[in-house]
Enzyme design. Sequence first.
Site, PDB file in Angstrom:
ATOM      1  CB  SER A  54      -0.923  -0.005   1.220  1.00  0.00           C
ATOM      2  OG  SER A  54      -0.198  -0.289   2.397  1.00  0.00           O
ATOM      3  CD  GLU A  91      -2.078  -8.601  -2.578  1.00  0.00           C
ATOM      4  OE1 GLU A  91      -2.680  -8.789  -3.664  1.00  0.00           O
ATOM      5  OE2 GLU A  91      -1.876  -7.479  -2.092  1.00  0.00           O
ATOM      6  CG  ASP A 103       2.369  -6.592   1.281  1.00  0.00           C
ATOM      7  OD1 ASP A 103       2.186  -7.814   1.098  1.00  0.00           O
ATOM      8  OD2 ASP A 103       1.483  -5.735   1.143  1.00  0.00           O
ATOM      9  CD  GLU A 155      -7.539  -5.603   1.418  1.00  0.00           C
ATOM     10  OE1 GLU A 155      -6.394  -6.090   1.547  1.00  0.00           O
ATOM     11  OE2 GLU A 155      -7.748  -4.456   0.953  1.00  0.00           O
TER      12      GLU A 155
HETATM   13  O1  KIV Z   1      -0.431  -3.426   1.596  1.00  0.00           O
HETATM   14  C1  KIV Z   1      -1.141  -3.365   2.605  1.00  0.00           C
HETATM   15  O2  KIV Z   1      -1.172  -2.382   3.340  1.00  0.00           O
HETATM   16  C2  KIV Z   1      -1.964  -4.522   2.919  1.00  0.00           C
HETATM   17  C3  KIV Z   1      -2.947  -4.396   4.042  1.00  0.00           C
HETATM   18  C4  KIV Z   1      -4.107  -3.594   3.642  1.00  0.00           C
HETATM   19  C5  KIV Z   1      -3.325  -5.703   4.592  1.00  0.00           C
HETATM   20  O3  KIV Z   1      -1.852  -5.517   2.284  1.00  0.00           O
END
Ligand code: KIV
Length: 267
Positions: free
Chosen positions: A45, A114, A83, A181
Amino acid sequence: MAITINDLQAAKREGRRFVMLTAYDYPTARLLAEAEVPVILVGDSLGDNVLGHANTLPVTMEDSLHHARAVARGAPDLLLVGDMPFGTYHRSAEDAIANAVAFLKAGMHAVKLEGGGWVVDTVARIVERGIPVMGHLGLTPQSVNAFGGMRVQARTDAAKERLLADAQALERAGAFAVVLEGIPRDLARTVSQAIGIPTIGIGAGPDCDAQVLIIYDLIGVSSHTRGSVPKFVRAYTDVGDRIVEAARSFACDVREGRFPDDAHSYH
Ligand code: KIV
């Protein structure tokens, strides 16, 4: 004492809810440590919340590692999750392992991927190398084009069954937690009851084992909170308005000769 994946699993066993927040920089990481938030996600994000992209797809490993290192310097004792950006675990398990290793070298303690289906195998391969993995199911933003927009997922019975099966497969593959989500509340509850690892909800209702929000949504800075607010967001403060006010007051004081004054001058 440092937070570990074991602490999150104990929280699930003991029915204690916990939170995760995103952070992308050193000062925010320090503040979240001060607030005793146990888990920080250096989310992709980053793309839409920090780098000004329309979505998460353009984020690169280089972007993510740069921000991951800053967060790791600010909150080394929290459980830090990197992430994995779009394209960094899609080509092969070897590629995914190499990128997961890079996150751990940058100070993260775990990575997040994901998806279910083919991703489950990749999760197992990363876990096998001793790298903790968090799963992510439902409205996975990297699939925005496949979904035809950011829409709540798993509304049909077949899709609900598929998501539940993916969650169970991720648990078997060794994932230590799974983000849910943008899915219906009843499905999130079913999944949370069906698996032994913590579910971390965002737009998935109150029955998950934990909740995550994007830090800028929480503090009222993101483009979300200054435009149309998604149903699942609650802004707990309005830092965005405070920044605008402070910048306007500074400019006004300078224009009218009130700042700097003698008290802010050296003699
Ligand atoms: O990238 C992110 O912030 C996320 C969250 C919304 C779980 O994947």
